[in-house]
Design an enzyme around this catalytic site. Structure first.
Site, PDB file in Angstrom:
ATOM      1  N   THR A 298       0.835  -1.212   0.000  1.00 36.85           N
ATOM      2  CA  THR A 298       0.000   0.000   0.000  1.00 36.85           C
ATOM      3  C   THR A 298       0.865   1.255   0.000  1.00 36.85           C
ATOM      4  O   THR A 298       0.582   2.213  -0.719  1.00 36.85           O
ATOM      5  CB  THR A 298      -0.895   0.066   1.252  1.00 36.85           C
ATOM      6  OG1 THR A 298      -1.502  -1.190   1.454  1.00 36.85           O
ATOM      7  CG2 THR A 298      -1.957   1.125   1.107  1.00 36.85           C
ATOM      8  N   HIS A 413      -8.337  -6.990   2.889  1.00 34.97           N
ATOM      9  CA  HIS A 413      -6.902  -7.278   2.987  1.00 34.97           C
ATOM     10  C   HIS A 413      -6.737  -8.764   3.236  1.00 34.97           C
ATOM     11  O   HIS A 413      -7.531  -9.361   3.946  1.00 34.97           O
ATOM     12  CB  HIS A 413      -6.298  -6.463   4.130  1.00 34.97           C
ATOM     13  CG  HIS A 413      -4.799  -6.474   4.139  1.00 34.97           C
ATOM     14  ND1 HIS A 413      -4.060  -7.583   4.467  1.00 34.97           N
ATOM     15  CD2 HIS A 413      -3.907  -5.499   3.837  1.00 34.97           C
ATOM     16  CE1 HIS A 413      -2.773  -7.280   4.370  1.00 34.97           C
ATOM     17  NE2 HIS A 413      -2.651  -6.030   3.985  1.00 34.97           N
TER      18      HIS A 413
HETATM   19  C1  GP9 Z   1      -2.006  -1.179   6.507  1.00 30.68           C
HETATM   20  C2  GP9 Z   1      -2.499  -1.215   5.127  1.00 30.68           C
HETATM   21  C3  GP9 Z   1      -2.385  -2.553   4.502  1.00 30.68           C
HETATM   22  O1  GP9 Z   1      -1.915   0.090   7.042  1.00 30.68           O
HETATM   23  O2  GP9 Z   1      -1.875  -0.248   4.389  1.00 30.68           O
HETATM   24  O3  GP9 Z   1      -1.115  -2.913   4.290  1.00 30.68           O
HETATM   25  P1  GP9 Z   1      -0.515  -3.618   3.001  1.00 30.68           P
HETATM   26  O4  GP9 Z   1       0.000  -4.929   3.466  1.00 30.68           O
HETATM   27  O5  GP9 Z   1      -1.541  -3.758   1.947  1.00 30.68           O
HETATM   28  O6  GP9 Z   1       0.572  -2.704   2.572  1.00 30.68           O
HETATM   29 MN    MN Z   2      -2.651  -2.672   0.528  1.00 27.54          MN
END
Ligand code: GP9
Ligand code: MN
Length: 640
Positions: A298, A413
């Site tokens: 992300t 996620h």
């Molecule tokens: C956590 C979110 C998800 O803050 O950004 O994480 P990722 O594993 O997709 O980078």
């Molecule tokens: Mn992500």
């Protein structure tokens, strides 16, 4: 016979045991470290003992017993001070100290003004073991010091190395690529311990610092010239200024991939709202838009969007170069009167966002503590997207307009957990639970976004905003290819398909625009910064970027992936094979010997080679800009 007095236990072992125990108590009671399973609890329990032993075992190499005692005394005291400093820092920032943070002015001034309220009387207990060791080392030296033989020394060394290796092995099993991906500091501390974490931080810091120190901006003209000739090829498109003065609401949609859009599972649409949004006359939808992230997931997608630079090939640039100078989107639009904010109901230090956002010029960051998170409204990574958007509206309304607000969703996620009662469609049925559960989680996000649109309309913000929805990166990795090929009804997932699966959806929704359409040009996350700036009618001359406005007709014509693969208008290049983008067929390899007849024949190498060269140059230049922190040598102030 002479009788050697051997201590019951050498002092360094006593010190290591006491220090380990103390640190474990601190972990459990003074930091809020989340433990998800028994393995994590076990690693957390052993790591303070491992690192204490590692440091204190060095004492056996001092032959003079007084030096040995002195070493143990000081080492215990300094290590206790490190724990104490982190405890105090944590009370203010809910985070562990990093070297760059120590030197980040604002953090330190925050801390120094409140330091007295942050220190508690019982903190003195953090030095209890150090005091006891101090006393013992002075008063009982003759009883506790040991004159080690070579074998004893080597044994202590071998044992401390073996313990360390054991700890790292378990940590790596629990969190693969812990070091290269440079995850959250909490993960590092939880897995390798606070002291080892500081050593790691020091190594990363000195490495990046040295690259920075030796850079002097000499490389800049060459990079700027390349960009001028190869990237700045676009004229302003018709969309220049189409959203002038409007708020920008950017939804970074977690793990949303293009292949679910318009698709079904068990006879049901996966994303009914987003599908309708594509047909909306105010929506521009991009169906050949690629994610270009690396190990920083992300955070890499955020980095691409804000800077139009590539993330790094190892580690997360948010983490490794969070203190660099940048010329990021929030900073540029601030000069035009925009306020910027990020809303994301996760730990602020995750991906070092708290540090990096300062470097990107983001004004407000609403993290986990800005939200009411309860057992009922959370799952997996935390607050679910529906309550997240609901609770965010008040913050959005409080922002000074025009604003640029980025929402980072969390529910969709890996491993895509959902509460039974929140599931509105059934999982898919294949050998991959990850893929199976992906669909109901995506549907939940689709509904959350639909609700959010309604809330925006209710709050009166909708009309004055442009809403961008972008998938951040893939959610289903190649490990699930068997299930994926079944879902996509393909015999197998070829390397070409794999690249195509790196498409994520991009929606640009401009209320009142009326000319929306689906655009199939090859575009990617690197294009977001120039696109948003153009939509807002903001011109930046000679910006150092690697992307183009997605609406422009004159574009570079290719999108580079972080691993060096690329997609051009005509080709897809991956694993050294050049594919025809339209058919997915590999392009014939050139015959070994060139004869007069086949001289002009297009060959595999020839077709992709010229673009490949540009891709490699871009990635290299982007890396050099980051490693050398070269933006500090550029003055972007426009002369009028
Ligand atoms: C956590 C979110 C998800 O803050 O950004 O994480 P990722 O594993 O997709 O980078
Ligand atoms: Mn992500």
């Amino acid at each position: 016979m002479t009788k050697y007095k051997r201590p019951v236990m050498p002092l360094y072992i006593i010190a290591a045991l006491l220090f380990g125990l103390k640190t474990y108590i601190v972990y459990r009671f003074m930091f809020s470290i989340e433990l998800d399973n028994i393995m994590q609890e076990f690693i957390l329990l052993i790591n303070p003992f491992v690192s204490a032993f590692l440091i204190l075992a060095i004492s056996v190499w001092f032959n003079k017993t007084s030096r040995q005692m002195k070493f143990i005394r000081y080492a215990t005291f300094i290590a206790s001070f490190v724990i104490f400093a982190n405890v105090v820092f944590y009370r203010q920032f809910t985070d562990f100290i990093t070297i760059p943070q120590l030197f980040m002015g604002s953090n330190m001034s925050d801390l120094s003004s409140s330091i007295l309220t942050l220190i508690k009387p019982f903190d003195i207990l953090l030095f209890a073991d150090a005091a006891l060791i101090w006393y013992l080392s002075k008063k009982q030296e003759d009883k506790l010091a040991v004159d080690y033989q070579k074998s004893g020394k080597l044994f202590a060394l071998a044992l401390s190395m073996a313990l360390l290796a054991g700890n790292f092995f378990l940590a790596e099993m629990e969190r693969p690529q812990l070091f290269t991906r440079a995850f959250d500091r909490e993960y590092l501390v939880k897995n390798i311990g606070l002291l080892n974490y500081h050593v790691y931080d020091l190594v990363v810091h000195s490495k990046t610092e040295s690259q920075r120190v030796f850079a002097d901006g000499n490389e800049l003209p060459e990079i700027q010239e390349f960009i001028e000739e190869n990237v700045h090829v676009d004229e302003n498109s018709d969309m220049f200024g189409a959203a002038e003065g409007k708020n920008v609401i950017f939804i970074n949609a977690e793990s949303l991939q293009e292949f679910v859009i318009g698709n079904e599972v068990n006879g049901e649409e996966v994303t009914p709202f987003l599908n309708r949004l594509i047909d909306d006359e105010d929506t521009y939808y991009f169906d050949n838009f690629y994610e270009q992230t690396g190990q920083g997931n992300t955070s890499d997608s955020e980095f691409l969007v804000e800077n139009s630079l590539y993330p790094l090939s190892r580690g997360a640039v948010f983490f490794t170069h969070g203190g660099n100078a940048y010329h990021a989107l929030p900073e540029i639009i601030k000069e035009e009167g925009y306020t910027s904010a990020v809303l994301h109901a996760n730990n602020k230090s995750f991906w070092n966002r708290d540090g990096m956002y300062q470097s990107l010029g983001i004004d407000h960051f609403y993290g986990e503590e800005a939200y009411e998170v309860t057992e009922e409204n959370s799952i997996g990574w935390g607050l679910m997207d529906k309550p997240f958007f609901e609770q965010s509206i008040k913050y959005l309304q409080s922002l000074e307009q025009p604003f640029y607000a980025k929402f980072i969703t969390l529910t969709n996620h890996f491993p895509f957990e959902m509460k039974e009662e929140e599931r509105t469609i059934d999982p898919y049925d294949s050998n991959s639970n990850t893929l199976n559960n992906f669909f109901p989680a995506v549907r939940y996000m689709d509904e959350a976004i639909e609700d959010f649109f309604a809330q925006l309309k209710e709050s009166g913000l909708y009309e004055d905003s442009v809403i961008i929805i972008m998938g951040d990166h893939i959610g289903i990795s190649a490990n699930h290819n068997k299930a994926m090929s079944m879902y996509l009804d393909k015999e197998q997932i070829t390397p070409y398909d794999q690249v195509q699966l790196q498409r994520v959806p991009l929606f640009i929704h401009i209320p009142g625009d009326g000319n929306g359409e689906t655009i199939s040009e090859v575009t990617g996350q690197i294009d977001m910064k120039p696109t948003i700036l153009n939509l807002l009618g903001i011109e930046v001359e000679k910006d150092i970027i690697f992307g183009n406005d997605v609406f422009s007709e004159d574009r570079k014509g290719y999108i580079a992936l972080r691993n060096g693969d690329f997609i051009s208008d005509d080709y897809v290049s991956t694993m050294g094979i050049c594919y025809n983008r339209a058919t997915g067929e590999p392009i014939e390899v050139k015959p070994v010997e060139t004869t007069e007849e086949n001289e002009n024949q297009t060959s595999n190498e020839d077709a992709c080679a010229p673009i490949q060269e540009k891709v490699e140059t871009e990635l290299l230049y982007s890396d050099n800009l980051i490693y050398g922190d070269l933006f500090r040598f550029v003055d972007f102030k426009q002369e009028d």
